[in-house]
Design a protein around this motif. Sequence first.
Motif, PDB file in Angstrom:
ATOM      1  N   PHE A 192       0.823  -1.214   0.000  1.00 21.26           N
ATOM      2  CA  PHE A 192       0.000   0.000   0.000  1.00 21.26           C
ATOM      3  C   PHE A 192       0.851   1.256   0.000  1.00 21.26           C
ATOM      4  N   VAL A 193       0.329   2.245  -0.730  1.00 15.29           N
ATOM      5  CA  VAL A 193       1.027   3.513  -0.873  1.00 15.29           C
ATOM      6  C   VAL A 193       0.489   4.480   0.163  1.00 15.29           C
ATOM      7  N   THR A 194       1.383   5.221   0.796  1.00 10.64           N
ATOM      8  CA  THR A 194       0.928   6.245   1.735  1.00 10.64           C
ATOM      9  C   THR A 194       1.979   7.342   1.834  1.00 10.64           C
ATOM     10  N   HIS A 195       1.519   8.553   2.197  1.00  2.30           N
ATOM     11  CA  HIS A 195       2.499   9.610   2.469  1.00  2.30           C
ATOM     12  C   HIS A 195       2.531   9.895   3.968  1.00  2.30           C
ATOM     13  N   ASP A 196       1.746   9.087   4.728  1.00  2.36           N
ATOM     14  CA  ASP A 196       1.622   9.308   6.161  1.00  2.36           C
ATOM     15  C   ASP A 196       2.558   8.349   6.895  1.00  2.36           C
ATOM     16  N   GLN A 197       3.643   8.876   7.426  1.00  7.69           N
ATOM     17  CA  GLN A 197       4.657   7.998   8.033  1.00  7.69           C
ATOM     18  C   GLN A 197       4.101   7.255   9.247  1.00  7.69           C
ATOM     19  N   GLU A 198       3.190   7.923   9.986  1.00  7.21           N
ATOM     20  CA  GLU A 198       2.615   7.281  11.160  1.00  7.21           C
ATOM     21  C   GLU A 198       1.848   6.018  10.748  1.00  7.21           C
ATOM     22  N   GLU A 199       1.094   6.156   9.656  1.00  6.57           N
ATOM     23  CA  GLU A 199       0.306   5.044   9.137  1.00  6.57           C
ATOM     24  C   GLU A 199       1.214   3.881   8.730  1.00  6.57           C
ATOM     25  N   ALA A 200       2.268   4.208   7.993  1.00  4.19           N
ATOM     26  CA  ALA A 200       3.179   3.164   7.513  1.00  4.19           C
ATOM     27  C   ALA A 200       3.857   2.466   8.685  1.00  4.19           C
ATOM     28  N   LEU A 201       4.339   3.250   9.643  1.00  6.45           N
ATOM     29  CA  LEU A 201       5.070   2.659  10.758  1.00  6.45           C
ATOM     30  C   LEU A 201       4.152   1.840  11.648  1.00  6.45           C
ATOM     31  N   GLU A 202       2.878   2.236  11.712  1.00  9.11           N
ATOM     32  CA  GLU A 202       1.975   1.535  12.614  1.00  9.11           C
ATOM     33  C   GLU A 202       1.572   0.161  12.104  1.00  9.11           C
ATOM     34  N   ILE A 203       1.243   0.046  10.806  1.00 17.15           N
ATOM     35  CA  ILE A 203       0.652  -1.223  10.383  1.00 17.15           C
ATOM     36  C   ILE A 203       1.516  -2.087   9.473  1.00 17.15           C
ATOM     37  N   ALA A 204       2.573  -1.536   8.885  1.00 17.28           N
ATOM     38  CA  ALA A 204       3.298  -2.329   7.892  1.00 17.28           C
ATOM     39  C   ALA A 204       4.268  -3.312   8.536  1.00 17.28           C
ATOM     40  N   ASP A 205       4.493  -4.441   7.832  1.00 19.36           N
ATOM     41  CA  ASP A 205       5.565  -5.352   8.235  1.00 19.36           C
ATOM     42  C   ASP A 205       6.889  -4.795   7.750  1.00 19.36           C
ATOM     43  N   GLU A 206       6.813  -4.172   6.574  1.00 21.94           N
ATOM     44  CA  GLU A 206       8.026  -3.640   5.981  1.00 21.94           C
ATOM     45  C   GLU A 206       7.706  -2.297   5.341  1.00 21.94           C
ATOM     46  N   VAL A 207       8.629  -1.355   5.469  1.00 25.95           N
ATOM     47  CA  VAL A 207       8.408  -0.020   4.929  1.00 25.95           C
ATOM     48  C   VAL A 207       9.452   0.256   3.854  1.00 25.95           C
ATOM     49  N   VAL A 208       8.962   0.729   2.699  1.00 25.90           N
ATOM     50  CA  VAL A 208       9.860   1.115   1.607  1.00 25.90           C
ATOM     51  C   VAL A 208       9.756   2.622   1.495  1.00 25.90           C
ATOM     52  N   ILE A 209      10.865   3.312   1.769  1.00 21.85           N
ATOM     53  CA  ILE A 209      10.804   4.771   1.748  1.00 21.85           C
ATOM     54  C   ILE A 209      11.343   5.298   0.434  1.00 21.85           C
ATOM     55  N   MET A 210      10.532   6.074  -0.254  1.00 24.02           N
ATOM     56  CA  MET A 210      10.914   6.591  -1.567  1.00 24.02           C
ATOM     57  C   MET A 210      11.056   8.098  -1.524  1.00 24.02           C
ATOM     58  N   ASN A 211      11.975   8.594  -2.337  1.00 27.86           N
ATOM     59  CA  ASN A 211      12.140  10.032  -2.491  1.00 27.86           C
ATOM     60  C   ASN A 211      12.739  10.310  -3.858  1.00 27.86           C
ATOM     61  N   GLN A 212      12.161  11.260  -4.558  1.00 29.82           N
ATOM     62  CA  GLN A 212      12.670  11.703  -5.850  1.00 29.82           C
ATOM     63  C   GLN A 212      13.016  10.551  -6.785  1.00 29.82           C
ATOM     64  N   ALA A 213      12.030   9.713  -7.034  1.00 28.60           N
ATOM     65  CA  ALA A 213      12.120   8.643  -8.032  1.00 28.60           C
ATOM     66  C   ALA A 213      13.045   7.495  -7.628  1.00 28.60           C
ATOM     67  N   ILE A 215      14.384   4.647  -4.313  1.00 28.59           N
ATOM     68  CA  ILE A 215      14.119   4.065  -3.003  1.00 28.59           C
ATOM     69  C   ILE A 215      15.255   4.456  -2.065  1.00 28.59           C
ATOM     70  N   GLU A 216      14.916   5.053  -0.923  1.00 31.78           N
ATOM     71  CA  GLU A 216      15.944   5.502   0.023  1.00 31.78           C
ATOM     72  C   GLU A 216      16.312   4.391   0.992  1.00 31.78           C
ATOM     73  N   GLN A 217      15.315   3.663   1.461  1.00 30.40           N
ATOM     74  CA  GLN A 217      15.591   2.634   2.461  1.00 30.40           C
ATOM     75  C   GLN A 217      14.435   1.637   2.521  1.00 30.40           C
ATOM     76  N   VAL A 218      14.785   0.380   2.809  1.00 32.86           N
ATOM     77  CA  VAL A 218      13.770  -0.651   3.002  1.00 32.86           C
ATOM     78  C   VAL A 218      14.053  -1.313   4.341  1.00 32.86           C
ATOM     79  N   GLY A 219      13.033  -1.528   5.139  1.00 35.83           N
ATOM     80  CA  GLY A 219      13.267  -2.194   6.420  1.00 35.83           C
ATOM     81  C   GLY A 219      11.994  -2.278   7.224  1.00 35.83           C
ATOM     82  N   THR A 220      12.085  -2.939   8.381  1.00 35.40           N
ATOM     83  CA  THR A 220      10.923  -2.983   9.256  1.00 35.40           C
ATOM     84  C   THR A 220      10.716  -1.581   9.822  1.00 35.40           C
TER      85      THR A 220
END
Lengths: 344, 302
Positions: A192-213, A215-220
């Motif tokens: 799922f796509v979101t711009h809300d970091q709280e949402e991503a951190l709360e429910i995801a098993d894994e977070v993929v952080i993107m910026n300017q086309a 991927i900056e980081q992938v992790g729990t």
Amino acid sequence: MSVQVENIRKTFGHYTALADVSLAVKSGKLTALLGPSGSGKTTLLRIIAGLEHADEGSGQIRFHGEDVTHVPAGRRRVGFVFQHYALFRHMTVFENVAFGLKVRRERPARAEIADRVHRLLKLVQLESLAERYPSQLSGGQRQRVALARALAVEPKVLLLDEPFGALDAKVRKELRRWLRRFHDEIHLTTLFVTHDQEEALEIADEVVIMNQAKIEQVGTPQEVYDRPASPFVYQFLGNVNVLPAAALAGAGAGRPDGGGLVYVRPHDIEVVPHAAGESGLPAILRYIHAAGPQARLTLEQVVNRETVEAEISRAELDRLGLRANDLVRLRLRQSRSFAEDYAI
Amino acid sequence: MSPTLAVSRPRRRILPGFGLSLGFTLVYLSLIVLIPLSAAFLRAGGLSLADFWATVTAPRVLVSYRLSFGVSLLAALVNAGFGLILAWVLVRYRFPGRRIVDALVDLPFALPTAVAGIALTAIYAPNGWLGRWLDPLWGAGVRRLAEWVPVVDWAGLLGTKLAFDRPGVFLALTFVGLPFVVRTLQPVLEELEPELEEAAATLGANRWQTMTRVVFPELRPALITGFTLAFARALGEYGSVVFIAGNQPMHSEITPLLIINKLEQYDYRGATAIAVVMLVASFVLLLLINLLQRWSRRYHRV
């Protein structure tokens, strides 16, 4: 089913939406694509769904190893949920959910469709509303209809584009927790796509952080929050103070590991009253915002008059007996430094 | 806020002026529509019932009703179909000259209808640009039909020429009705979310299914509105038709023409009698279409 994205590039004219992005989405996990608007996250999701196509000659999209780069959206077996629901408003809730089954080449028997639709509506807790039209539902209900409709075709991957973006804060929180529990029940690979970091951190098993086309980081969630890989991630996930390392080293405020700029979260700053012999960065306490479980302190560095935010517990605040315009010293519990030219 | 204030104005609206604007609406509609129309009824009331009935059921008049209503309906249907395609192309695709085509659609609105009639006649007449080729084809086609299916009077129904015959009526009515369908569909098409088609695609629908089950139902209310407007316009059209219809009694006369004929003979009562029949029939038809419209928008009611 796992999803592999390999070297996907997408440009719109002169604008680069995705610059050779690679990503492996783990099977059965709930993964968040997190980033500011314009970071390319929605484009990536749409390319995985087959609603958009990567540039000619760029990489592949693979589902469980199978190349689906040129497979049309309808045959990829993906469920897609749109931010604004995209429900068919001339159809009832039942008809919306049944749509994917009715347009099949081997259309299931009427009774079987009805059975499946009712089971799905039960799953999303909307059984009683089957005969309503979408215009008669609330935002949260519409989004659940959209989810049931996407699940009706028995997708192997579920893709959600800002699924809670159009909802108000309270419904949003309820629905995202519901989605987490729901995912725990069905174990479908979900992105799922979101711009809300709280949402991503709360429910995801894994977070993929993107910026300017990119991927900056992938992790729990904990990994990316505790060990941000770049200043961008630091700033994007919660509040952060940026302090020059030189000033800190001089004041004996902590253990800055190298030169450049030091990134420290407000709750990793220790505040002590100024006294002879105390070490730490000298600062003046300007404001205390104590409405909430934590007290937020706005401080001004003595050296360069720049602002620093600190967060301490209410009990700690009472114990220290701090007042506005007191002189204090700041020490860092945990911080990370990046070279200055790396700044955003 | 004191509670008395809330009680004393229980139905306060955000924008004031309901009374004033409704009053204005009624006066305006009365002056422009209701009073002139009731004058028609009053005029016709001067006839005895037997005379009225004889006037409005004269064989020549009966033929004109069939032609006027039948061809108007047919022209509106054709406009609904081709107008949909035209609006789709104008909204969905970008091509050189799109703006010009878009502007051309409005021409039937702006052109004096007599000019349209003369222009259409010039083109479709037996010696016109298109008529030179199409007119013999039409005649041959109708003759062929008459040979195959002799039970129907094809020449009487379809005419044997394009201009100066029944096909001319159809051409003129299609011409004047086209902008209504295109202009009512365009904004709806522009507002149509692309997500709807994408959702249908991810659910496995092919293009045809997406068109018929998702896009078309979204357009249906606007299409019915456009059809109604085109139909109403065609019913009232006079100027362009009289030039191209040939106006043969018992064959290609439209009802408005008969009304004008009666007026020219100073038979005001006869003219208004036919007008009354036309008014009532049009009103009933438009009412029926509006009911259909209500049904097609039933999902809007909350």
